[in-house]
Structures are given as C-alpha cells and as structure tokens.
Design an enzyme around this catalytic site. Structure first.
Site, PDB file in Angstrom:
ATOM      1  N   ARG A 249      40.149  61.971  42.042  1.00  6.62           N
ATOM      2  CA  ARG A 249      40.905  62.939  41.517  1.00  6.62           C
ATOM      3  C   ARG A 249      40.032  64.061  40.987  1.00  6.62           C
ATOM      4  O   ARG A 249      38.809  64.027  40.379  1.00  6.62           O
ATOM      5  CB  ARG A 249      41.672  62.379  40.146  1.00  6.62           C
ATOM      6  N   GLU A 277      43.221  72.684  41.069  1.00 12.16           N
ATOM      7  CA  GLU A 277      43.487  72.806  42.271  1.00 12.16           C
ATOM      8  C   GLU A 277      44.523  73.544  42.796  1.00 12.16           C
ATOM      9  O   GLU A 277      45.805  73.214  42.521  1.00 12.16           O
ATOM     10  CB  GLU A 277      43.584  71.015  42.878  1.00 12.16           C
ATOM     11  N   HIS A 296      42.755  68.445  50.015  1.00 10.63           N
ATOM     12  CA  HIS A 296      43.383  67.409  49.666  1.00 10.63           C
ATOM     13  C   HIS A 296      43.941  66.671  51.070  1.00 10.63           C
ATOM     14  O   HIS A 296      45.150  66.193  51.034  1.00 10.63           O
ATOM     15  CB  HIS A 296      44.369  67.515  48.839  1.00 10.63           C
TER      16      HIS A 296
END
Length: 338
Positions: A249, A277, A296
């Site tokens: 994370r 992000e 990701h």
C-alpha cells in the site's frame, strides 16, 4: 436453500469482471454446485431486480466493485450464509453487519498473492543487478556495460533480502527466494522465531531489518499504525545503495521522505503503489534513474484473474458439500489484513 438442498448463488461485482474471473468450465462447476440466480451479475443492491435476487441467495460470490454489505442490504438477504470473494481484500464490502449475522467469509487473497510475489522476486533480482539505472542510461542512448554505482557490489549472491510482513504475499516471496543464494530475513510483530524458521528466514526487529538489508520489500497491511512505516528516520537508516520495493500500500511509505532519499542518491526504489496514486505530474520520482514506477500491476491481471476464480469455485463447492472453507476470513484476522 432450494428444494433439493442445493444453495442458490449470485454474483456481485463490477461490470465485465465475471467473464474474466470464470471460464466456461469454472461456470459449469458453479452450476453443478449451486443454482445460479437467473438475475444478471449484480453491480448494485438497490434496484428491484437486485433486491429480488438478494432475497433468494444463500451464497454471494463477490469481486472488485461489489457494493458494501451493510445491515440494510443484509436485511434484504435473509438466506445469505456465505460471501465468497474472488479477489483479495474484503475490507471494501464486508461490514460489521456481516460478522454480526454470522455470515461465513472467504477470500482469494492467497491466489492474488502469487503474481504479487512473482513480481516482487523479479524486481529483487533486477534491483540487485542494478538494471534500473542501466535501463535509464540505455534509454538515453548511452550504452554502458558496468553499473553506474561501483561503490555497491552488484549481484544477488549473498545479498540480504528483508521482507516486512509475513502476509500471504510475504510468505510466498520468502518461499520463492529459496531458489536463490540470498539471506532471507523477516519482520512481523505477530511472528515467532520458530515460525520464521519454518519460512526459511531469520526474525529481526523492523529497524534492524531495514538497516542491514540490501533490499527491503514491503508486504504489511494498511493500518493506522503502519502509516508511514518507512518514514524519514527508517529510510535514512537503509544501507547506501539499498532498494525499497513496495507492492503493498502506498501509505506505508512517506513519499516526501522517499523522494528526498532517492534524490540524494542514497536509495533505489521499485514502486507499484504510491501515496498519492498516481503521483503528481511534477513528482521527481517519475523520471529518476533510481526509480521504477509501475501502475499497480503486481496483482492479478489477465489470465491471472482465472486463478482467483478457480479458488472461489473451490470454496463454493466446499460450501455445497457442507465442508469448511479453505480460505476463511474472520473479523479478528481482517484487522491485520490488507
């Protein structure tokens, strides 16, 4: 339950996902184990169609985009006894009301851990070979056979790899690293020395692991106590030339402190997740030769989604046979999960 004691099952996930999670054979297996609800895949729980489907189901197979299973939603699903999640984290849709109702919950986190661990190990190998700065130089048209940072020994032999978090991903990373001549260490407040030994690793405190490892790979959950786990102090304690890998994370890392550490030339970084992000367009991390940024992608993509679907199908078959789940999630466990 239906008249022949077969459970009724419905799918709840974002549009278009079911066809990527389940192939024809997996759908046939679901149909053999349960009566598939005639309603299309549920993307919301408020329409008359969705309410009618909820009233009939015993098992809900969920995926990314499943709406929260609130007390109000569960009141419309009096027969619901199990939620089988064909993805990793269930925090986005499993609420306290599910535990209060005694609903069984399963997760495909173990299946999603496979590609994340594979990505991580690939990046560990490349990082220790100093491929990141070499790629940057090659892209600029400057061929170079020797790594630019000659002060740090290049290669993976005898390097120490520090895994932060003995999660499903962290454990698989340690298992895959058995094939390499590296020293494995792990930091996890819930792990004992004996348990670390069974994983083939030495148990260290987090500060010692960070300051002595050539690669620090993050696999801890996002919790209030793990926010900025890698802060300025810990980043500054890393070995010069060490690499930080984050596939967990983004908020585990203080982005401003990492930007400063990378900018000073002290560290390398492989970031599949960031905070925020995506990063701001003007972030120096985008084009720094010591940084690899990926959007990701470490988790399940493409054909890898079928692995999560396969796990979910197996869980439904177990429920239909009145067998215990292989991958249960409890309220207590969820507090320590991503």
């Amino acid at each position: 339950m239906t008249s022949d004691n077969r459970p009724r099952l419905a799918l709840a996930m974002q549009e278009g996902l079911a066809g990527r999670l389940f192939d024809d054979e997996q759908l046939r297996r679901l149909g053999r184990a349960a009566d598939l609800d005639p309603a299309p895949v549920l993307h919301e729980f408020s329409s008359p169609r969705a309410k009618a489907s909820l009233a009939r189901v015993d098992i809900l197979v969920t995926g990314w985009g499943c709406p929260p299973l609130t007390a109000e939603v569960l009141a419309r699903a009096p027969r619901l006894r199990a939620v089988v999640h064909a993805a990793g984290s269930v925090k986005h849709h499993v609420t306290a009301a599910c535990w209060e109702r005694g609903i069984a919950v399963s997760s495909a986190a173990a299946a999603n851990a496979v590609p994340v661990a594979e990505y991580t190990v690939a990046m560990i190998v490349l990082a220790n070979k100093r491929v990141l700065p070499l790629l940057a130089r090659q892209a600029s048209g400057h061929a170079q056979t020797d790594p630019p940072d000659s002060s740090v020994p290049v290669g993976n032999y005898r390097k120490q790899i520090g895994v932060v978090g003995a999660s499903a991903v962290g454990r698989r990373v340690l298992a895959l690293l058995r094939n390499y001549d590296v020293e494995r260490v792990v930091a996890d407040p819930y792990l004992t020395e004996a348990e670390a030994g069974t994983l083939g690793a030495r148990l260290l405190g987090l500060d010692e692991l960070v300051s002595t490892s050539d690669v620090v790979s993050l696999h801890a959950p996002s919790l209030p106590q793990t926010r900025h786990l890698m802060d300025a102090r810990r980043l500054s304690s890393m070995r010069p030339g060490a690499t930080l890998i984050n596939t967990a994370r983004g908020e585990l890392v203080d982005t401003a402190a990492l930007t400063a550490a990378v900018g000073s030339g002290q560290l390398y970084a492989v970031l599949d997740v960031t905070d925020p992000e995506p990063l701001p367009a003007d972030s120096p991390l985008w084009n720094h030769p010591h940084v690899a940024l990926t959007p990701h992608v470490a988790g399940s993509l493409g054909t890898e989604l079928l692995r999560m679907g396969e796990l979910a199908v197996g869980e439904v078959e177990r429920l239909a046979d009145s067998r215990p789940l292989n991958h249960p999630v409890s309220a207590r466990l969820l507090e320590r999960m991503a």
